[in-house]
Design an enzyme around this catalytic site. Sequence first.
Site, PDB file in Angstrom:
ATOM      1  N   CYS A 391    -106.966 -15.350  17.178  1.00  0.00           N
ATOM      2  CA  CYS A 391    -106.191 -14.503  18.077  1.00  0.00           C
ATOM      3  C   CYS A 391    -107.073 -13.914  19.176  1.00  0.00           C
ATOM      4  O   CYS A 391    -107.412 -14.614  20.116  1.00  0.00           O
ATOM      5  CB  CYS A 391    -105.437 -13.434  17.288  1.00  0.00           C
ATOM      6  N   ARG A 472     -99.779  -9.867  22.200  1.00  0.00           N
ATOM      7  CA  ARG A 472     -99.044  -9.569  23.433  1.00  0.00           C
ATOM      8  C   ARG A 472     -99.523 -10.448  24.583  1.00  0.00           C
ATOM      9  O   ARG A 472     -98.845 -10.587  25.576  1.00  0.00           O
ATOM     10  CB  ARG A 472     -99.276  -8.114  23.867  1.00  0.00           C
ATOM     11  N   HIS A 515    -102.716 -16.373  13.525  1.00  0.00           N
ATOM     12  CA  HIS A 515    -103.559 -15.844  12.449  1.00  0.00           C
ATOM     13  C   HIS A 515    -103.374 -16.681  11.179  1.00  0.00           C
ATOM     14  O   HIS A 515    -102.563 -16.329  10.327  1.00  0.00           O
ATOM     15  CB  HIS A 515    -103.156 -14.409  12.111  1.00  0.00           C
ATOM     16  N   GLU A 517    -105.050 -16.815   8.622  1.00  0.00           N
ATOM     17  CA  GLU A 517    -105.478 -16.117   7.403  1.00  0.00           C
ATOM     18  C   GLU A 517    -104.305 -15.560   6.597  1.00  0.00           C
ATOM     19  O   GLU A 517    -104.402 -15.385   5.394  1.00  0.00           O
ATOM     20  CB  GLU A 517    -106.476 -15.002   7.730  1.00  0.00           C
TER      21      GLU A 517
HETATM   22  N1  GLN Z   1    -105.017  -7.970  21.743  1.00  0.00           N
HETATM   23  C1  GLN Z   1    -104.668  -9.346  21.839  1.00  0.00           C
HETATM   24  C2  GLN Z   1    -103.204  -9.551  22.209  1.00  0.00           C
HETATM   25  O1  GLN Z   1    -102.421  -8.649  22.133  1.00  0.00           O
HETATM   26  C3  GLN Z   1    -104.987 -10.071  20.539  1.00  0.00           C
HETATM   27  C4  GLN Z   1    -104.165  -9.604  19.395  1.00  0.00           C
HETATM   28  C5  GLN Z   1    -104.745  -9.972  18.062  1.00  0.00           C
HETATM   29  O2  GLN Z   1    -105.895 -10.356  17.949  1.00  0.00           O
HETATM   30  N2  GLN Z   1    -103.947  -9.858  17.022  1.00  0.00           N
HETATM   31  O3  GLN Z   1    -102.799 -10.613  22.576  1.00  0.00           O
END
Ligand code: GLN
Length: 548
Positions: A391, A472, A515, A517
């Site tokens: 991410c 986001r 993610h 995981e």
């Molecule tokens: N802050 C980043 C976003 O909002 C990554 C989010 C995250 O790693 N879960 O896209």
Amino acid sequence: MPTEPETDYDPTLGNKFIFVTGGVMSGLGKGITAASTGRLLSNAGFDVTAVKIDPYLNVDAGTMNPYQHGEVYVLKDGGEVDLDLGNYERFLDEDMTFDHNVTTGKAYKHVIEKERAGDYLGKTVQIIPHVTNEIKRRIREAAEGHDVCIVEVGGTVGDIEGMPFLEALRQFAHEQDDDDFLLTHVTLVPYSKNGEQKTKPTQHSVKELRSIGLQPDVLVGRCDDRLEPKTKEKIALFCDVSTDAVFSNPDVEDIYHVPLLVEEEGLDEYVMHRLDLADRALPESERDNEWRELVTQETTGEVDVALVGKYALEDAYLSIHEALKHAGLEKNVDVNVLWVDSDEMTEAHERRLEEADGIVVPGGFGSRGLDGKIEAVRYARENDVPFLGLCLGFQMAVIEYARNVLGLEGAHSAEVAPDAEHPVIDILPEQYEVEDMGGTMRLGAHETAIEPGTLAEEVYGATSCTERHRHRYEVNPEYFDAFEGEDLVFSGHSGNRMEILELEDHPYFIGTQFHPEFRSRPGRASPPFVGLLESVLATAEQREEVEA
Ligand code: GLN
């Protein structure tokens, strides 16, 4: 005063409920005790589910700081929940939904909305019965269709916040048949200075439970060691349970051994007997033994993986630790996770990064520690160190590549640099208008199409995968062309969204916008994590060959 119950309770449903409360202090690991009980029942052939009650006013865990509650766990339906739900998914190998997390905020919100809509027809709306009925309704709905539902009440008995839940629990006990309801209370059994196991804290906490009308059926003592027979006898006598209803849950190095330990003391047999399930359980010779075999297997070596994050707290990245462990179980190696502080890359932390056999850059929000993450990506890329970016880690890999390979010096993420010269990571179009921070991200399971012939296809062994998301921002479509023609390949897409990236001239360099995981389980490790360890092991082997 409104007294008539308004639940849809159907006593013929026939689910069995195991409630788990905690006494003395929080952080005793009652979630693990509860999940272990569930695992054993599931080994015996029962369909088990779980509900986690969190007595806080947050509607969900989405807005909570990992320092207070650890990571925000994401479910397939996009529910942002307490990390305990992750433990239930991993122990039970069951996918949960948002309904399996009941918070004070959720229960009150629903009741207040109903009140505003006039649904209570002029009645006084009260904690009892309206909120308590709402709590019971949610638990019964989540349990529907399962043989057994384990309900863990977060917090410690006696907390003001927990009171409506414990009152709901008391009513629940009253409404269920005796053999459909079991209350397990987990407490602390400390040692005195002269090495004696002390039962007084347990006695006090059971007294507290009884003062609100609840009598535990099973007591589990968390202790450095197993409870001695005389400790059990004392607890039994003063807490009014039989001695064979008192169990130990001693400290263990690996939480996956807890089911085995409580099984040795017969917790599962006792619970099945009390819930009148013993006759329906599989005979012992036919029970599922996979868990035991998996967690007790001998490992053949160990590897070090650096986790480059801003929180010095294992719980903040719990699912990543677990996913690495699952991959280790699959590859027969122990994985040591070395935390590298992305915020303050001191010399010691830099050394750790250099010593590691593989590097993981996890997800995150905000600007703190981004430079350290970008540096870690660069180190992995330039030195052929197996790398997995998750991410935010994926986004940092895109930025690092844009800056250091494509020469776009002003490349950054609009999340922290809204005026960046090259916003290679930008806000998702559907997020433009969002002002409310709760539950507004792209969340939950979405399918990714994987390019044939890529490393991603090899890793997943398929041309698609469905993984959980929580973000986001994403790769800005205006820069897709800029990345073309170099060795960076976006090998996974979801529509016009870039979901996976990889480098062609590197042993293992994978970034995922999702993610993985959150879907990793013991016995079913997440493919990108297994791929990382495979590459780590192959690199180590090569090194040995060169040295020999
Ligand atoms: N802050 C980043 C976003 O909002 C990554 C989010 C995250 O790693 N879960 O896209």
